[in-house]
Design an enzyme around this catalytic site. Structure first.
Site, PDB file in Angstrom:
ATOM      1  N   HIS A  51      48.635 -42.360  17.785  1.00 13.86           N
ATOM      2  CA  HIS A  51      47.508 -41.832  18.485  1.00 13.86           C
ATOM      3  C   HIS A  51      47.807 -40.518  18.862  1.00 13.86           C
ATOM      4  O   HIS A  51      48.774 -39.618  18.869  1.00 13.86           O
ATOM      5  CB  HIS A  51      47.038 -42.688  19.760  1.00 13.86           C
ATOM      6  CG  HIS A  51      48.266 -42.958  20.685  1.00 13.86           C
ATOM      7  ND1 HIS A  51      48.297 -42.003  21.802  1.00 13.86           N
ATOM      8  CD2 HIS A  51      49.195 -43.916  20.621  1.00 13.86           C
ATOM      9  CE1 HIS A  51      49.578 -42.334  22.119  1.00 13.86           C
ATOM     10  NE2 HIS A  51      50.045 -43.463  21.650  1.00 13.86           N
ATOM     11  N   SER A 109      43.827 -43.905  26.153  1.00 17.71           N
ATOM     12  CA  SER A 109      44.666 -44.845  25.765  1.00 17.71           C
ATOM     13  C   SER A 109      44.456 -45.053  24.207  1.00 17.71           C
ATOM     14  O   SER A 109      43.468 -44.328  23.651  1.00 17.71           O
ATOM     15  CB  SER A 109      44.455 -46.223  26.294  1.00 17.71           C
ATOM     16  OG  SER A 109      43.577 -46.911  25.782  1.00 17.71           O
ATOM     17  N   LYS A 110      45.301 -45.702  23.613  1.00 18.76           N
ATOM     18  CA  LYS A 110      44.985 -46.039  22.206  1.00 18.76           C
ATOM     19  C   LYS A 110      43.687 -46.568  21.912  1.00 18.76           C
ATOM     20  O   LYS A 110      43.250 -46.428  20.578  1.00 18.76           O
ATOM     21  CB  LYS A 110      46.220 -46.881  21.410  1.00 18.76           C
ATOM     22  CG  LYS A 110      47.454 -46.731  21.616  1.00 18.76           C
ATOM     23  CD  LYS A 110      48.315 -47.643  21.108  1.00 18.76           C
ATOM     24  CE  LYS A 110      49.618 -47.865  21.954  1.00 18.76           C
ATOM     25  NZ  LYS A 110      50.950 -47.718  21.570  1.00 18.76           N
ATOM     26  N   ARG A 111      43.011 -47.242  22.921  1.00 14.29           N
ATOM     27  CA  ARG A 111      41.874 -47.996  22.404  1.00 14.29           C
ATOM     28  C   ARG A 111      40.574 -47.133  22.592  1.00 14.29           C
ATOM     29  O   ARG A 111      39.506 -47.317  22.340  1.00 14.29           O
ATOM     30  CB  ARG A 111      41.788 -49.188  23.532  1.00 14.29           C
ATOM     31  CG  ARG A 111      42.664 -50.241  23.041  1.00 14.29           C
ATOM     32  CD  ARG A 111      42.737 -51.362  24.094  1.00 14.29           C
ATOM     33  NE  ARG A 111      43.343 -50.859  25.219  1.00 14.29           N
ATOM     34  CZ  ARG A 111      44.673 -50.705  25.619  1.00 14.29           C
ATOM     35  NH1 ARG A 111      45.565 -50.897  24.544  1.00 14.29           N
ATOM     36  NH2 ARG A 111      45.163 -50.363  26.523  1.00 14.29           N
ATOM     37  N   ASP A 112      40.763 -45.896  23.443  1.00 11.69           N
ATOM     38  CA  ASP A 112      39.621 -44.826  23.741  1.00 11.69           C
ATOM     39  C   ASP A 112      39.242 -44.396  22.141  1.00 11.69           C
ATOM     40  O   ASP A 112      39.875 -44.177  21.312  1.00 11.69           O
ATOM     41  CB  ASP A 112      40.117 -43.867  24.504  1.00 11.69           C
ATOM     42  CG  ASP A 112      40.216 -44.323  25.887  1.00 11.69           C
ATOM     43  OD1 ASP A 112      39.430 -45.059  26.446  1.00 11.69           O
ATOM     44  OD2 ASP A 112      41.266 -43.936  26.640  1.00 11.69           O
TER      45      ASP A 112
END
Ligand code: GLU
Length: 464
Positions: free
Chosen positions: A17, A231-234
Site C-alpha cells: 500500500h 489503512s490498506k482498506r482505504d
C-alpha cells in the site's frame, strides 16, 4: 564516514500500500542521495500470515515504481549481495546463534519454554492493576533516541520481554535487530508506528555490543477525508490498483515524495534526479501528511501530457495489451493499423486525465459500430436544422484538403460563410455523426485522423 546502508523490510502479510511504498521510497532516495546501498529484506517470520502472492506484489510494485534494490532477494536485475539470505524465514540458524550469545552472556534466560531478554538494573515486584498480576519491574535508564526526523526521544523499557516464543519462533524485535546488525544497516528509516518499538531495539543492540543505527521515523499518512491513519482498506491505498489503472509510475513516485517531504520551496512536479539531489532526512516533515487522491490524479495528468510522442504511444499500447481481449475497445484498438493507432493516441493525449480513460475515450475510432449517446443526440437535434447542415458538410468535405487541421477548418469556414452561418453551426452534428457523443478531441483533428473516406462514410450514414 562509512557507506550508508538502509533497508526496506516489509512483511508480506497484506497488499502493498501507499504507506509501504513511501517508506521504501524514502529509503531508496536516501541511499541514492548518499551513494549508499538499498537493501530489501523480507520479514516473513509470521508463517501463518505470510503469502507468496503478497511477496510477489512487493517485488512487482517496487520494480514498477523503479525502486531497484541493490541487495536482497534476486528478482530480475535486482538483488544478490553478501549478507543473505534476505528472507527472514531462511535465517533461522543466524537467530539461534545470536540468541546463544545472549544466553551465554547472561542477557537472556529461559522461562516457561520461552527465551526472555534480560534488562540490566535493580528489580522489584509490583502488582499491575491493569493486568491483574504481579510483574517484575527493572530500574532501567531510558533509551535515548536521537531521531533524524522526530528529534530527541526517550523511552524506558522496564520489563524483560520475550525474544523467542515457546513454540521456538523468534519474535519481531529480535529478528529485526539481529538482521540490522548482521546486514550492517547504518540508518533505520521506517514508519512512525515503530517508534514505540525502538527502545526495545536499542536495548538489544547494546546487549549485542553492536552500534545503534541512526533512526528516522517517518510521519503517518492520514486518510484523505477525516481524521485517522490511512489503512490498506482505504480507497486509493493499494499500489497495484494504480498500476492496473495505468497510472504513470513516475507520477506516483513524485506524488509519494511529497507525502512528508518538500524541496524547501513550493515546487511539486520535479524530475527524480532533482529529488535525489535534494532529499535528506532533516527535510522530512514531523507532521503527518494527508493523502490527496485528486492531487495524485493531477500529477498523473501533468506527467501524461508531457510524455514524448513515441513513449506515449508505446505505453498506450502496453495499457491496451494489459487490458487484453476481454475488453472489446482494447481488442479493436490493438487490431488497428499502426499509423492510425498512433495518430489517434497523439490526438487524444492532451485530453486525457489518465490511461484508464483511453478505451472509452477512443472506442469510436476503432469501430464503425459505435453507439450514439441519446442525451447528446437530443441536445444536438434540438437546435437549427442538423439534417441540412450534415448534407452541406458532406458535399463540401468531399473535395476538401484533409492533410491538416487548418485545411479542414478552412473548408468548413468557407462553407459556413457561403451560407451566412458559422463554424459552430456545423460542429455539433458533425461530431455526433462521427463519434456518437458530444465530447472529444477537436473536430478538425478528429476528421484529419479519421481521414476523408471514413469521415464521409460516417456523415453519410448518420440519420438525424
Ligand atoms: N517488518 C516491519 C514492518 O513491515 C518493518 C520494521 C522496520 O522497518 O524496522 O512494519
Amino acid at each position: 564516514m562509512s557507506q550508508v546502508r538502509v533497508r526496506f523490510a516489509p512483511s508480506p502479510t497484506g497488499f502493498f500500500h501507499i504507506g509501504s511504498a513511501r517508506t521504501a521510497l524514502f529509503n531508496w532516495l536516501y541511499a541514492r542521495h548518499t551513494g549508499g546501498v538499498f537493501v530489501l529484506r523480507i520479514e516473513d517470520t509470521d508463517a501463518a500470515r505470510n503469502s507468496e502472492e503478497f511477496l510477489r506484489v512487493i517485488y512487482d510494485s517496487l520494480t514498477w515504481l523503479g525502486l531497484n534494490w541493490d541487495e536482497g532477494p534476486k528478482v530480475g536485475a535486482c538483488g544478490g549481495g553478501d549478507f543473505g539470505p534476505y528472507r527472514q524465514s531462511e535465517r533461522g540458524a543466524i537467530y539461534k546463534e545470536y540468541v546463544g550469545k545472549l544466553l551465554a552472556t547472561g542477557r537472556a534466560y529461559e522461562k516457561d519454554g520461552a527465551v526472555w531478554f534480560k534488562l540490566l538494573g535493580e528489580r522489584h515486584e509490583v502488582f499491575d492493576e491493569h493486568r491483574k498480576k504481579t510483574v517484575t519491574k527493572v530500574n532501567n535508564a531510558p533509551a535515548v533516541i536521537d531521531d533524524r526526523i522526530r528529534g530527541h526521544v526517550e523511552r524506558t523499557e522496564d520489563e524483560d520481554f520475550v525474544i523467542v516464543r515457546s513454540d521456538g519462533a523468534p519474535v519481531f524485535h529480535l529478528v529485526n535487530v539481529v538482521d540490522d546488525i548482521a546486514m550492517k544497516i547504518t540508518h533505520v528509516i521506517r514508519g512512525e508506528d515503530h517508534l514505540s518499538n525502538t527502545s526495545k531495539h536499542v536495548e538489544l543492540f547494546k546487549a549485542f555490543g553492536a552500534p545503534v543505527p541512526a533512526y528516522a521515523h517517518i510521519p503517518l499518512i492520514l486518510k484523505s477525508n477525516g481524521p485517522g491513519k490511512m489503512s490498506k482498506r482505504d480507497q486509493g491505498a493499494l499500489i497495484e490498483e494504480y498500476q492496473r489503472r495505468g497510472y504513470l509510475p513516475e507520477a506516483l513516485v513524485n506524488f509519494l515524495c511529497l507525502l512528508g517531504w518538500n524541496p524547501g520551496d513550493d515546487r511539486e512536479k520535479m524530475p527524480i534526479a532533482e529529488i535525489i539531489r535534494l532529499f535528506d532526512l532533516p527535510g522530512v516533515n514531523q507532521s503527518n501528511a494527508r493523502f490527496d487522491e485528486k492531487k495524485l490524479a493531477h500529477m498523473n495528468m501533468a506527467y501524461l501530457l508531457e510524455l514524448p510522442a513515441d513513449e506515449f504511444v508505446r505505453r498506450a499500447r502496453e495499457f491496451f495489451t494489459r487490458l487484453g481481449g476481454e475488453n472489446s475497445s482494447a481488442k479493436f484498438a490493438l487490431a488497428a493499423d499502426e499509423t492510425f493507432f498512433r495518430a489517434v493516441m497523439l490526438l487524444c493525449q492532451p485530453k486525457l486525465k489518465g490511461f484508464e480513460e483511453l478505451p472509452a475515450y477512443t472506442a469510436y475510432f476503432f469501430t464503425e459500430n459505435f453507439p450514439v449517446d441519446a442525451a447528446a443526440r437530443a441536445k444536438v437535434m434540438a437546435k437549427g436544422d442538423p439534417a441540412a447542415r450534415l448534407s452541406e458538410l458532406t458535399a463540401a468535405l468531399a473535395t476538401a484538403d484533409f492533410s491538416s487541421d487548418t485545411a479542414i477548418e478552412e473548408a468548413i469556414k468557407l462553407l459556413a460563410a457561403a451560407r451566412g452561418l458559422a463554424f459552430g453551426d456545423y460542429q455539433p452534428v458533425a461530431r455526433l455523426a462521427l463519434t456518437g457523443t458530444n465530447v472529444g478531441p477537436p473536430l478538425t483533428g478528429l476528421m484529419r485522423v479519421l481521414g476523408r473516406e471514413r469521415t464521409l462514410a460516417r456523415l453519410g450514414r448518420f440519420t438525424p
